[in-house]
Design a protein around this motif. Structure first.
Motif, PDB file in Angstrom:
ATOM      1  N   ALA A   1       0.826  -1.210   0.000  1.00 62.32           N
ATOM      2  CA  ALA A   1       0.000   0.000   0.000  1.00 62.32           C
ATOM      3  C   ALA A   1       0.860   1.260   0.000  1.00 62.32           C
ATOM      4  N   ARG A   2       2.113   1.119   0.464  1.00 64.83           N
ATOM      5  CA  ARG A   2       3.011   2.285   0.526  1.00 64.83           C
ATOM      6  C   ARG A   2       4.281   2.111  -0.270  1.00 64.83           C
ATOM      7  N   PHE A   3       4.633   0.859  -0.625  1.00 61.45           N
ATOM      8  CA  PHE A   3       5.864   0.591  -1.356  1.00 61.45           C
ATOM      9  C   PHE A   3       5.540  -0.216  -2.611  1.00 61.45           C
ATOM     10  N   GLN A   4       5.977   0.297  -3.745  1.00 61.57           N
ATOM     11  CA  GLN A   4       5.747  -0.394  -5.005  1.00 61.57           C
ATOM     12  C   GLN A   4       7.063  -0.542  -5.764  1.00 61.57           C
ATOM     13  N   TYR A   5       7.329  -1.765  -6.228  1.00 54.46           N
ATOM     14  CA  TYR A   5       8.486  -2.014  -7.088  1.00 54.46           C
ATOM     15  C   TYR A   5       8.098  -1.677  -8.528  1.00 54.46           C
ATOM     16  N   LEU A   6       8.935  -0.868  -9.180  1.00 51.94           N
ATOM     17  CA  LEU A   6       8.664  -0.498 -10.569  1.00 51.94           C
ATOM     18  C   LEU A   6       9.295  -1.461 -11.569  1.00 51.94           C
ATOM     19  N   GLU A   7      10.152  -2.351 -11.088  1.00 56.45           N
ATOM     20  CA  GLU A   7      10.828  -3.319 -11.967  1.00 56.45           C
ATOM     21  C   GLU A   7      11.634  -2.581 -13.045  1.00 56.45           C
ATOM     22  N   GLY A   8      12.337  -1.541 -12.631  1.00 58.47           N
ATOM     23  CA  GLY A   8      13.060  -0.706 -13.583  1.00 58.47           C
ATOM     24  C   GLY A   8      12.142   0.371 -14.133  1.00 58.47           C
ATOM     25  N   CYS A   9      12.740   1.396 -14.680  1.00 59.29           N
ATOM     26  CA  CYS A   9      11.947   2.500 -15.226  1.00 59.29           C
ATOM     27  C   CYS A   9      12.783   3.162 -16.313  1.00 59.29           C
ATOM     28  N   VAL A  10      12.729   2.608 -17.506  1.00 58.74           N
ATOM     29  CA  VAL A  10      13.659   2.977 -18.571  1.00 58.74           C
ATOM     30  C   VAL A  10      13.077   4.099 -19.422  1.00 58.74           C
ATOM     31  N   ARG A  11      13.825   5.183 -19.517  1.00 55.79           N
ATOM     32  CA  ARG A  11      13.381   6.330 -20.324  1.00 55.79           C
ATOM     33  C   ARG A  11      13.455   6.002 -21.816  1.00 55.79           C
ATOM     34  N   ARG A  12      12.720   6.766 -22.590  1.00 52.19           N
ATOM     35  CA  ARG A  12      12.743   6.606 -24.039  1.00 52.19           C
ATOM     36  C   ARG A  12      13.776   7.544 -24.654  1.00 52.19           C
ATOM     37  N   GLU A  13      14.590   6.989 -25.521  1.00 55.79           N
ATOM     38  CA  GLU A  13      15.577   7.764 -26.255  1.00 55.79           C
ATOM     39  C   GLU A  13      15.316   7.629 -27.754  1.00 55.79           C
ATOM     40  N   GLU A  14      15.938   8.517 -28.535  1.00 58.68           N
ATOM     41  CA  GLU A  14      15.828   8.392 -29.979  1.00 58.68           C
ATOM     42  C   GLU A  14      16.539   7.128 -30.448  1.00 58.68           C
ATOM     43  N   ARG A  15      16.159   6.666 -31.623  1.00 56.75           N
ATOM     44  CA  ARG A  15      16.708   5.425 -32.171  1.00 56.75           C
ATOM     45  C   ARG A  15      18.234   5.542 -32.345  1.00 56.75           C
ATOM     46  N   TYR A  16      18.934   4.460 -32.029  1.00 55.12           N
ATOM     47  CA  TYR A  16      20.391   4.426 -32.171  1.00 55.12           C
ATOM     48  C   TYR A  16      20.779   3.400 -33.231  1.00 55.12           C
ATOM     49  N   GLU A  17      21.678   3.804 -34.095  1.00 56.66           N
ATOM     50  CA  GLU A  17      22.181   2.895 -35.131  1.00 56.66           C
ATOM     51  C   GLU A  17      23.633   2.559 -34.824  1.00 56.66           C
ATOM     52  N   VAL A  18      23.925   1.276 -34.694  1.00 57.08           N
ATOM     53  CA  VAL A  18      25.280   0.837 -34.368  1.00 57.08           C
ATOM     54  C   VAL A  18      26.200   1.151 -35.549  1.00 57.08           C
ATOM     55  N   PRO A  19      27.334   1.805 -35.292  1.00 57.13           N
ATOM     56  CA  PRO A  19      28.253   2.126 -36.394  1.00 57.13           C
ATOM     57  C   PRO A  19      28.940   0.871 -36.933  1.00 57.13           C
ATOM     58  N   ARG A  20      29.497   0.999 -38.100  1.00 54.95           N
ATOM     59  CA  ARG A  20      30.292  -0.095 -38.643  1.00 54.95           C
ATOM     60  C   ARG A  20      31.683  -0.057 -38.020  1.00 54.95           C
ATOM     61  N   PHE A  21      32.271  -1.235 -37.852  1.00 59.84           N
ATOM     62  CA  PHE A  21      33.600  -1.363 -37.278  1.00 59.84           C
ATOM     63  C   PHE A  21      34.572  -1.867 -38.348  1.00 59.84           C
ATOM     64  N   GLU A  22      35.801  -1.401 -38.250  1.00 62.37           N
ATOM     65  CA  GLU A  22      36.810  -1.807 -39.230  1.00 62.37           C
ATOM     66  C   GLU A  22      37.275  -3.241 -39.002  1.00 62.37           C
ATOM     67  N   ARG A  23      37.017  -3.763 -37.808  1.00 64.97           N
ATOM     68  CA  ARG A  23      37.453  -5.132 -37.507  1.00 64.97           C
ATOM     69  C   ARG A  23      36.394  -5.820 -36.658  1.00 64.97           C
ATOM     70  N   HIS A  24      36.247  -7.117 -36.861  1.00 63.06           N
ATOM     71  CA  HIS A  24      35.315  -7.964 -36.102  1.00 63.06           C
ATOM     72  C   HIS A  24      33.847  -7.591 -36.335  1.00 63.06           C
ATOM     73  N   GLU A  25      33.528  -7.042 -37.506  1.00 62.19           N
ATOM     74  CA  GLU A  25      32.137  -6.741 -37.826  1.00 62.19           C
ATOM     75  C   GLU A  25      31.309  -8.020 -37.719  1.00 62.19           C
ATOM     76  N   GLY A  26      30.165  -7.925 -37.051  1.00 61.63           N
ATOM     77  CA  GLY A  26      29.295  -9.087 -36.862  1.00 61.63           C
ATOM     78  C   GLY A  26      29.577  -9.878 -35.606  1.00 61.63           C
ATOM     79  N   ARG A  27      30.671  -9.558 -34.913  1.00 56.15           N
ATOM     80  CA  ARG A  27      30.993 -10.265 -33.670  1.00 56.15           C
ATOM     81  C   ARG A  27      30.191  -9.666 -32.505  1.00 56.15           C
ATOM     82  N   PRO A  28      30.140 -10.331 -31.325  1.00 55.42           N
ATOM     83  CA  PRO A  28      29.396  -9.779 -30.181  1.00 55.42           C
ATOM     84  C   PRO A  28      29.818  -8.353 -29.854  1.00 55.42           C
TER      85      PRO A  28
END
Length: 425
Positions: free
Chosen positions: A233-260
């Motif tokens: 009644a007084r305490f509530q878990y929000l389970e995180g509260c993630v803000r919205r950001e603009e879309r992000y595009e991952v840049p290309r890498f000169e090495r290991h493209e496609g790796r984790p």
């Protein structure tokens, strides 16, 4: 047409935790207003929110303020190498002294500002009570954006201790040392409360639970088992509260493209640790991964960055994390929650405050790994990354907790609870 209800958000670092809630409040037709220290100028306006800035310490121009914080961080870097109990005297107590100073300094201006805004409700995300908030004539909500043990219980580790859940000897030693060292600061704060007409707090306590509502950002699947369960009644878990950001595009890498893809960030305070980050950039350059590294205000400290690593002073973290495979961070509650929200394993190298507790907790519950910040060997770091990426049991737990947190919609839940209070009143 009736004017929208005004919701004041009064955050301190980490300030962005409130943005997600404010975004959801705005979507419901409420009017969020951020009251914050002058050093946050533009932070909330970037998301389209009204700002009312106050001075929480002696005003400094931009150049002097920037230099002050650089000097402050540099002076404390050696203390981050100490175990939590030894950080009490060198870092934790000085921080509490500064926090009490800010509460005393801002009280009158904060009261005037709230009187001018005339909010229908105030949400405060801080570690200390500002009497002006409880006396401004409207309901107030406490947001607990640090680790869950900021709300104490006899059966859970003390806040900031980094102690394990079962290590009661660690609890007792840390708590005794904290109470011994904090006493003069706490006595000064209680005198301030008395001057404002408020009751004294027990030794070591600087805040109280709101009688209206308390919101914990912490995810319940990782919550401690309490002797005295928190009243929903007084305490509530929000389970995180993630803000919205603009879309992000991952840049290309000169090495290991496609790796984790590894994301490394130690927050604004930790980015000053450029020697450590430089070492890790060099190490990541020798590993078969791509990496995004947040270097904060210290971009000029780095040269010869490997071709599989990209560095930047800032990343829109909630937009970046969905693309990542593992998150290396300091354990701050913002990154801690966001990594879980997106189902990403954490490799935490903590250095202070709630990062110490979150690092221990993520290791104990199997949602990530903890590594010593300064004494790890290169092979340990590489093995920890490989282990986090390849641990299917951990990945399965992360998928479940991510689904749980996203279904909970902490942003919408918090906004709904806020709206219920202001419309009920």
């Amino acid at each position: 047409m009736r004017a929208p209800k005004t919701i004041v958000f009064f955050p301190e670092a980490p300030a962005l935790n409130c943005v997600g809630i404010a975004q959801a409040c705005r979507e419901r037709g409420l009017r969020p207003v951020f009251v914050a220290d002058r050093s946050f100028a533009g932070v909330f306006a970037r998301y389209g929110f009204e700002e009312r800035l106050v001075d929480m310490s002696e005003p400094l121009d931009a150049a002097r303020a920037s230099q002050f914080w650089k000097d402050f961080i540099a002076s404390h870097l050696p203390h981050f190498r100490l175990p939590p109990i030894e950080q009490l005297a060198t870092y934790v107590i000085p921080v509490w002294e500064a926090v009490v100073d800010s509460a005393l300094y801002v009280e009158r201006e904060l009261a005037r500002t709230l009187d001018e805004i005339r909010p229908d409700l105030v949400c405060v995300d801080n570690i200390i009570l500002f009497p002006a908030i409880t006396r401004c004539g409207c309901p107030w909500i406490r947001i607990i954006s640090c680790s869950e043990n900021e709300i104490p219980d006899p059966d859970i580790p003390p806040h900031l201790s980094g102690c394990g859940e079962g290590d009661r000897a660690c609890w007792a030693a840390f708590e005794a040392e904290f109470r011994r060292l904090i006493a003069p600061c706490h006595e000064r704060y209680n005198a301030f409360l008395a001057s404002c007409g408020g009751p004294a707090y027990p030794l070591g306590q600087f805040f109280e639970a709101s009688p209206h509502l308390n919101l914990l950002l912490y995810p319940q699947p990782l919550a401690f088992r309490r002797r005295h369960p928190l009243d929903p009644a007084r305490f509530q878990y929000l389970e995180g509260c993630v803000r919205r950001e603009e879309r992000y595009e991952v840049p290309r890498f000169e090495r290991h493209e496609g790796r984790p893809l590894v994301y490394l960030s130690y927050g604004s305070l930790g980015s000053a640790d450029f020697e450590l980050i430089g070492r890790q950039i060099d190490l990541l350059g020798r590993l078969p991964y791509r990496a995004l590294v947040n270097v904060g205000d210290y971009l000029d400290r780095y040269s010869g960055v490997p071709p599989n690593v990209r560095i930047a002073p800032f990343f829109p973290q909630p937009a970046v994390l969905p693309h990542c495979d593992v998150v290396v961070h300091h354990g701050g509650n913002n990154t801690f929650n966001e990594a879980l929200y997106f189902g990403k394993p954490s490799l935490i190298l903590p250095f202070c405050w709630d990062g110490l507790d979150n690092a221990t907790r993520v290791q104990e519950t199997g949602y990530g790994r903890r590594l010593p910040r300064y004494t790890f060997r290169d092979a340990e770091f590489a093995a920890a990354l490989e282990g986090a990426l390849g641990d299917e049991a951990m990945q399965s737990r992360l998928r479940r907790v991510s689904a749980h947190m996203q279904a909970a919609d902490g942003r919408g839940k918090a906004a709904g609870l806020i709206e219920r209070i202001v419309t009920r009143g």
